[in-house]
Design a protein around this motif. Structure first.
Motif, PDB file in Angstrom:
ATOM      1  N   ASP A  91       3.564 -11.071  -0.292  1.00  0.00           N
ATOM      2  CA  ASP A  91       2.614 -10.206  -0.991  1.00  0.00           C
ATOM      3  C   ASP A  91       1.328 -10.976  -1.205  1.00  0.00           C
ATOM      4  OD1 ASP A  91       2.811  -7.608  -1.729  1.00  0.00           O
ATOM      5  OD2 ASP A  91       4.305  -7.995  -3.300  1.00  0.00           O
ATOM      6  N   ASP A 128      -0.862  -3.195  -1.479  1.00  0.00           N
ATOM      7  CA  ASP A 128      -0.537  -1.756  -1.511  1.00  0.00           C
ATOM      8  C   ASP A 128       0.201  -1.295  -0.261  1.00  0.00           C
ATOM      9  OD1 ASP A 128      -2.813  -2.345   0.002  1.00  0.00           O
ATOM     10  OD2 ASP A 128      -3.480  -0.264  -0.074  1.00  0.00           O
ATOM     11  N   GLU A 130       3.268  -0.641   1.935  1.00  0.00           N
ATOM     12  CA  GLU A 130       4.701  -0.543   1.687  1.00  0.00           C
ATOM     13  C   GLU A 130       5.430  -0.559   3.032  1.00  0.00           C
ATOM     14  OE1 GLU A 130       7.740   2.462  -0.582  1.00  0.00           O
ATOM     15  OE2 GLU A 130       5.656   3.053  -0.308  1.00  0.00           O
ATOM     16  N   ILE A 144       8.665   0.486   4.715  1.00  0.00           N
ATOM     17  CA  ILE A 144       9.819   1.337   4.395  1.00  0.00           C
ATOM     18  C   ILE A 144      11.034   0.889   5.197  1.00  0.00           C
ATOM     19  CG2 ILE A 144      10.716   3.712   4.478  1.00  0.00           C
ATOM     20  CD1 ILE A 144       7.766   4.619   4.186  1.00  0.00           C
TER      21      ILE A 144
END
Ligand SMILES: [Fe+2]
Length: 353
Positions: free
Chosen positions: A52, A58, A60, A62
């Motif tokens: 990160d 922001d 993501e 999945i």
């Protein structure tokens, strides 16, 4: 979060997804990396890690199936393998179909997602992780080909157990790092038939569920084994599992071979459509697999470097990007869509960065 290759991990980076050793957590998410941890990650065989930072906070990534289901299924595979190794019958064999049904349910919830198969897998759980990945990838292809649920469960069950026969091959041969002698290779080639017979006898799965075990090394042009079947002599399940097996093997880090980046794995599969692989299965594969997964960095033909922010189905080479470097120098990040922005129609991805 974004993916950083193992050789690019640096002290101070913050881990965004946990890493495992076997089924135990090796490093939790949120931990700040130091040189000791980085060294451990590299030695464990991870091709990289998700971190990160301000650039990627922001974004993501999945997961196609949840971490919980992933660990549970890998544990189930471990039990099946251990039972086979010990040579006795399982008192309570895992309900394979029920487990695969759960995977199908989770995948159905992510139907529109381009599959990110960029795998976080260490050497010690490769066997279980590879089995699961081949099942997940086979199911994704089956879903892209509109299989009904019953067919998906049959396909996924066989795909999950495709390499079970390796348990019965001499361990020294399976783990050998150098090239195999012709005699050794002949032995390895028996694993499809032996595995098929074992699962049919012990788990009493219907024969069609076991076709991926028997046929995952058959090749569309007849160059595979054990029966040198060609074309539609190989079941559709077998043809699909062959694609999934080869892609996952190519893109996994092994003690004796570096992992290919996803885009090169995809290129190999596409180039083998009609020879090694069924063109229909390859077509489904290219519609669903992201050669440049979300969170990875790519280099562009105009000298820019960007982070993949989003993939679009059927436009797998034209993702949305967050540009953060021009000709190697940092710039204030901005986003472009290679699919929609006409200003960038002539810009192409030149490779993973
Ligand atoms: Fe195999």
């Amino acid at each position: 979060m974004r993916f950083v290759a193992a050789n690019c991990l640096r002290e101070g980076m913050r881990l965004a997804k946990p890493l495992y050793r076997g089924t135990n957590t090796m490093l939790s998410s949120g931990i700040t990396l130091n040189n000791l941890y980085i060294d451990g990650i590299r030695r464990s065989g991870y091709s990289g890690a998700y971190i990160d930072d301000d650039l990627s906070r922001d974004i993501e990534v999945i997961d196609v199936i949840s971490e919980e289901l992933r660990m549970e299924t890998m544990n189930g595979i471990r039990k099946i393998i251990t039972t086979a190794q010990q040579g006795h019958r399982s008192a309570r064999p895992l309900n394979i179909s029920a487990q695969v049904e759960r995977i199908v349910r989770e995948l159905s919830g992510n139907r529109d997602v381009m599959v990110n198969m960029l795998d976080l897998c260490s050497f010690d759980n490769y066997t279980y992780s590879h089995s699961l990945n081949v099942a997940v990838l086979s199911l994704v292809l089956g879903m892209a080909m509109n299989f009904p649920v019953g067919d998906l469960v049959a396909l996924g069950s066989g795909a999950l157990l495709h390499d079970i026969g390796k348990v019965f091959i001499n361990k020294a041969i399976i783990q050998k790092r150098g090239p195999l002698t012709p005699e050794e290779f002949e032995q390895v080639k028996t694993h499809s038939r032996v595995g098929y017979d074992y699962i049919m006898a012990e788990y009493r799965l219907p024969p069609r569920n076991c076709r991926p075990i028997l046929e995952h090394h058959e090749r569309y042009d007849g160059s595979g084994y054990p029966a040198k079947k060609r074309g539609t002599e190989i079941s559709l399940y077998g043809r699909i599992t062959a694609v999934a097996d080869v892609y996952d093997a190519l893109t996994s880090e092994r003690p004796y071979r570096k992992a290919l980046p996803p885009n090169e794995g995809v290129e190999y599969i596409m180039a083998s459509a009609g020879t090694l692989f069924d063109p229909e299965a390859v077509n489904a594969f290219t519609r669903k697999i992201a050669p440049y997964p979300v969170g990875t960095s790519v280099a562009l033909s105009n000298g820019w470097t960007g982070l993949v922010v989003r993939n679009y189905a059927s436009y797998c080479l034209r993702p949305k990007l967050r540009i953060y470097q021009k000709d190697g120098a940092a710039v204030e990040p901005f986003e472009i869509s290679l699919k929609d922005d006409f200003n960038y129609l002539n810009v192409t991805i030149s490779g993973a960065s």
